[in-house]
Design an enzyme around this catalytic site. Sequence first.
Site, PDB file in Angstrom:
ATOM      1  N   ALA A   1       0.802  -1.239   0.000  1.00 23.82           N
ATOM      2  CA  ALA A   1       0.000   0.000   0.000  1.00 23.82           C
ATOM      3  C   ALA A   1       0.830   1.281   0.000  1.00 23.82           C
ATOM      4  CB  ALA A   1      -0.998   0.038   1.153  1.00 23.82           C
ATOM      5  N   ALA A   2       2.150   1.167  -0.151  1.00 24.07           N
ATOM      6  CA  ALA A   2       2.971   2.381  -0.227  1.00 24.07           C
ATOM      7  C   ALA A   2       2.563   3.200  -1.458  1.00 24.07           C
ATOM      8  CB  ALA A   2       4.443   2.009  -0.314  1.00 24.07           C
ATOM      9  N   GLY A   3       2.392   2.497  -2.593  1.00 20.13           N
ATOM     10  CA  GLY A   3       1.989   3.187  -3.826  1.00 20.13           C
ATOM     11  C   GLY A   3       0.576   3.744  -3.708  1.00 20.13           C
ATOM     12  N   ASP A   4      -0.316   3.001  -3.043  1.00 18.75           N
ATOM     13  CA  ASP A   4      -1.703   3.460  -2.881  1.00 18.75           C
ATOM     14  C   ASP A   4      -1.751   4.720  -2.014  1.00 18.75           C
ATOM     15  OD1 ASP A   4      -2.401   1.168  -4.281  1.00 18.75           O
ATOM     16  OD2 ASP A   4      -2.686  -0.006  -2.459  1.00 18.75           O
TER      17      ASP A   4
HETATM   18  O1  RIB Z   1      -1.320  -2.218  -3.328  1.00 16.05           O
HETATM   19  C1  RIB Z   1      -1.486  -3.121  -2.274  1.00 16.05           C
HETATM   20  C2  RIB Z   1      -2.783  -3.872  -2.443  1.00 16.05           C
HETATM   21  O2  RIB Z   1      -2.722  -4.680  -3.607  1.00 16.05           O
HETATM   22  C3  RIB Z   1      -3.106  -4.829  -1.314  1.00 16.05           C
HETATM   23  O3  RIB Z   1      -3.822  -4.235  -0.270  1.00 16.05           O
HETATM   24  C4  RIB Z   1      -3.834  -5.975  -2.026  1.00 16.05           C
HETATM   25  O4  RIB Z   1      -5.173  -6.135  -1.625  1.00 16.05           O
HETATM   26  C5  RIB Z   1      -3.712  -5.672  -3.520  1.00 16.05           C
HETATM   27  O5  RIB Z   1      -4.859  -5.140  -4.047  1.00 16.05           O
END
Ligand code: RIB
Length: 292
Positions: free
Chosen positions: A240-243
Amino acid sequence: MKKIVVLGSINVDTILNIPRLPLPGETMAMGDQSTAGGGKGANQAIAAVRAGAETTFIAKVGKDHSADFMLDTFKKDGLKTDHITVDSKAGTGKAYILLDEKGQNSILIYGGANQTITVDDVENARDAIENADCLISQFETPLAATLAAFQIAKKNNVVTILNPAPAKTDIIVPNETEAGAITGIKTVDRKSIINSAIKLNKMGIKRVIITVGSRGSLYYTDGKESFVDAYKVSAVDTTAAGDTFIGYLAAKLDSDLANMVEAMRFASKASSMAVQVKGAQNSIPYVDDVKI
Ligand code: RIB
């Protein structure tokens, strides 16, 4: 307050702690396992709402306990959930995350309900998209729905992040591996990352950001590149760093996009905080704690 719409996936993440990635055919003992909210769409929506933006999430869950767990989290964070619908057959999405001792991960996805999002679901959220400052989407939900959402956004001058070709987007934000997969350029060093950005730009995307993990992120537009260094921290889980980067970027970006590098610095700080905590959504910081 900035208004953001995210169209994307919801997953329940099962994190499997392992010393290193197994080799083909190898049987390996693992450490403990844990469960946390995830899905690139959900993570980005949570990052945007924690960054202070009013955030509407268009998504789909199954009719199961995982859905209740995820919707609870979203409501606690103040996400607008009116456009999260239920598919009665497919289960809520799931991800299995192999997390090694260096904090690097490999992810396996069961799409489930994420793959049942339709153009009609997007139509039902037309008002929210038309009135947004920015629309974000990824590739974990069907392309037809993303294209429909981008078309509505572009007709209404809403800034779009990502590129479901052939609809044009304002900004694309892949990591170096994803950029390499799209452009065919092996992204191994600064030069090849810049070349990859140039190729994406030539494919018709005016603004390209390539995130390069612990090295930072590159912004390329109008023949010029800017590099934003990553904050030096000790990472325990890069999930989730990119998110986090994308949600914070969207929430901090001015509508004329003139403050891109400044927004990237802020997003980079938020993302450096996320990698110091295990799990996806529980690692995403709140805006008051993000100081640059
Ligand atoms: O970017 C990380 C995410 O990728 C995770 O939370 C996983 O669910 C996938 O969708």
